[in-house]
Design a protein around this motif. Structure first.
Motif, PDB file in Angstrom:
ATOM      1  N   LYS A 196       0.837  -1.198   0.000  1.00  0.00           N
ATOM      2  CA  LYS A 196       0.000   0.000   0.000  1.00  0.00           C
ATOM      3  C   LYS A 196       0.868   1.244   0.000  1.00  0.00           C
ATOM      4  O   LYS A 196       0.545   2.244  -0.625  1.00  0.00           O
ATOM      5  CB  LYS A 196      -0.919   0.009   1.211  1.00  0.00           C
ATOM      6  CG  LYS A 196      -2.098  -0.892   1.072  1.00  0.00           C
ATOM      7  CD  LYS A 196      -3.007  -0.700   2.248  1.00  0.00           C
ATOM      8  CE  LYS A 196      -4.217  -1.591   2.134  1.00  0.00           C
ATOM      9  NZ  LYS A 196      -5.119  -1.458   3.238  1.00  0.00           N
ATOM     10  N   LEU A 197       1.945   1.188   0.708  1.00  0.00           N
ATOM     11  CA  LEU A 197       2.829   2.339   0.775  1.00  0.00           C
ATOM     12  C   LEU A 197       3.466   2.621  -0.586  1.00  0.00           C
ATOM     13  O   LEU A 197       3.740   3.762  -0.924  1.00  0.00           O
ATOM     14  CB  LEU A 197       3.908   2.116   1.829  1.00  0.00           C
ATOM     15  CG  LEU A 197       3.429   2.130   3.274  1.00  0.00           C
ATOM     16  CD1 LEU A 197       4.577   1.802   4.200  1.00  0.00           C
ATOM     17  CD2 LEU A 197       2.831   3.463   3.621  1.00  0.00           C
ATOM     18  N   ILE A 198       3.695   1.627  -1.362  1.00  0.00           N
ATOM     19  CA  ILE A 198       4.306   1.817  -2.678  1.00  0.00           C
ATOM     20  C   ILE A 198       3.261   2.324  -3.679  1.00  0.00           C
ATOM     21  O   ILE A 198       3.552   3.159  -4.523  1.00  0.00           O
ATOM     22  CB  ILE A 198       4.926   0.494  -3.166  1.00  0.00           C
ATOM     23  CG1 ILE A 198       6.072   0.109  -2.259  1.00  0.00           C
ATOM     24  CG2 ILE A 198       5.400   0.611  -4.598  1.00  0.00           C
ATOM     25  CD1 ILE A 198       6.656  -1.238  -2.565  1.00  0.00           C
ATOM     26  N   ILE A 199       2.059   1.876  -3.584  1.00  0.00           N
ATOM     27  CA  ILE A 199       1.010   2.248  -4.532  1.00  0.00           C
ATOM     28  C   ILE A 199       0.602   3.703  -4.346  1.00  0.00           C
ATOM     29  O   ILE A 199       0.392   4.424  -5.322  1.00  0.00           O
ATOM     30  CB  ILE A 199      -0.201   1.307  -4.373  1.00  0.00           C
ATOM     31  CG1 ILE A 199       0.194  -0.092  -4.815  1.00  0.00           C
ATOM     32  CG2 ILE A 199      -1.366   1.801  -5.194  1.00  0.00           C
ATOM     33  CD1 ILE A 199      -0.877  -1.112  -4.636  1.00  0.00           C
ATOM     34  N   VAL A 200       0.496   4.174  -3.137  1.00  0.00           N
ATOM     35  CA  VAL A 200       0.043   5.545  -2.882  1.00  0.00           C
ATOM     36  C   VAL A 200       1.009   6.560  -3.500  1.00  0.00           C
ATOM     37  O   VAL A 200       0.575   7.465  -4.220  1.00  0.00           O
ATOM     38  CB  VAL A 200      -0.149   5.772  -1.363  1.00  0.00           C
ATOM     39  CG1 VAL A 200      -0.406   7.241  -1.068  1.00  0.00           C
ATOM     40  CG2 VAL A 200      -1.283   4.920  -0.844  1.00  0.00           C
ATOM     41  N   PRO A 201       2.317   6.466  -3.269  1.00  0.00           N
ATOM     42  CA  PRO A 201       3.198   7.437  -3.924  1.00  0.00           C
ATOM     43  C   PRO A 201       3.192   7.291  -5.448  1.00  0.00           C
ATOM     44  O   PRO A 201       3.310   8.281  -6.174  1.00  0.00           O
ATOM     45  CB  PRO A 201       4.577   7.122  -3.371  1.00  0.00           C
ATOM     46  CG  PRO A 201       4.366   6.304  -2.165  1.00  0.00           C
ATOM     47  CD  PRO A 201       3.035   5.651  -2.309  1.00  0.00           C
ATOM     48  N   LEU A 202       3.029   6.077  -5.923  1.00  0.00           N
ATOM     49  CA  LEU A 202       2.973   5.860  -7.366  1.00  0.00           C
ATOM     50  C   LEU A 202       1.748   6.545  -7.964  1.00  0.00           C
ATOM     51  O   LEU A 202       1.835   7.229  -8.988  1.00  0.00           O
ATOM     52  CB  LEU A 202       2.954   4.355  -7.649  1.00  0.00           C
ATOM     53  CG  LEU A 202       3.000   3.947  -9.111  1.00  0.00           C
ATOM     54  CD1 LEU A 202       4.293   4.399  -9.751  1.00  0.00           C
ATOM     55  CD2 LEU A 202       2.819   2.464  -9.248  1.00  0.00           C
ATOM     56  N   VAL A 203       0.617   6.401  -7.323  1.00  0.00           N
ATOM     57  CA  VAL A 203      -0.615   7.046  -7.792  1.00  0.00           C
ATOM     58  C   VAL A 203      -0.469   8.561  -7.706  1.00  0.00           C
ATOM     59  O   VAL A 203      -0.866   9.297  -8.616  1.00  0.00           O
ATOM     60  CB  VAL A 203      -1.828   6.546  -6.972  1.00  0.00           C
ATOM     61  CG1 VAL A 203      -3.065   7.370  -7.262  1.00  0.00           C
ATOM     62  CG2 VAL A 203      -2.100   5.085  -7.259  1.00  0.00           C
ATOM     63  N   LEU A 204       0.113   9.034  -6.617  1.00  0.00           N
ATOM     64  CA  LEU A 204       0.308  10.480  -6.479  1.00  0.00           C
ATOM     65  C   LEU A 204       1.256  11.020  -7.548  1.00  0.00           C
ATOM     66  O   LEU A 204       1.032  12.109  -8.098  1.00  0.00           O
ATOM     67  CB  LEU A 204       0.834  10.807  -5.084  1.00  0.00           C
ATOM     68  CG  LEU A 204      -0.176  10.677  -3.943  1.00  0.00           C
ATOM     69  CD1 LEU A 204       0.504  10.933  -2.604  1.00  0.00           C
ATOM     70  CD2 LEU A 204      -1.337  11.610  -4.137  1.00  0.00           C
ATOM     71  N   SER A 205       2.288  10.288  -7.879  1.00  0.00           N
ATOM     72  CA  SER A 205       3.214  10.748  -8.917  1.00  0.00           C
ATOM     73  C   SER A 205       2.539  10.734 -10.295  1.00  0.00           C
ATOM     74  O   SER A 205       2.766  11.617 -11.124  1.00  0.00           O
ATOM     75  CB  SER A 205       4.482   9.903  -8.922  1.00  0.00           C
ATOM     76  OG  SER A 205       4.191   8.587  -9.343  1.00  0.00           O
TER      77      SER A 205
END
Length: 142
Positions: A5-14
């Motif tokens: 989840k921590l990896i997906i959130v920054p990816l989505v934000l980027s």
């Protein structure tokens, strides 16, 4: 499980940030294009206004000359109809009227017509081939 989840959130934000950056760049490009079109329109308007201000005095002077000029005379004399022409050509009218109207004798006129006929006679394929004969053309010219 917390790690993905921590990896997906920054990816989505980027992805969202890059998408908004692309939208902003596209908006800027559209604005620049509109500004360019407006500048072109303004340049064309200025060019036309300069031309118009250049020609306006000339048009005004030409119009004044046109209004001041004398009225032109009539090219034909009243009473000269086809019947008048037929009377002149067939010899019903006296010789004096022939000389008065054409400034030459009937014989000289006919010699001139014979000489010019190949050049001025109407063509049979022309829509107005019956309208003006060679004699009429020479008479109008004289």
């Amino acid at each position: 499980m917390a790690r993905p989840k921590l990896i997906i959130v920054p990816l989505v934000l980027s992805i969202i940030a890059s998408f908004t950056a692309m939208i902003m760049q596209l908006y800027g490009a559209i604005l620049l294009w509109k500004i360019h079109l407006k500048q072109q329109e303004d340049a064309i308007c200025m060019l036309l206004l300069r031309k118009q201000s250049y020609w306006r005095p000339k048009w005004k002077k030409a119009r004044q000359r046109y209004l001041r000029r004398k009225k032109r005379g009539c090219l034909h004399k009243p009473g000269r109809t086809d019947l008048w022409w037929e009377n002149i050509l067939n010899g019903v009218s006296p010789e004096e009227s022939w000389k008065k109207n054409f400034r030459m004798s009937r014989d000289d006129f006919m010699e001139l017509v014979v000489e010019l006929r190949p050049y001025i006679s109407p063509k049979p394929g022309s829509p107005n081939y019956r309208r003006f004969t060679a004699e009429k053309k020479v008479a109008i010219t004289l």
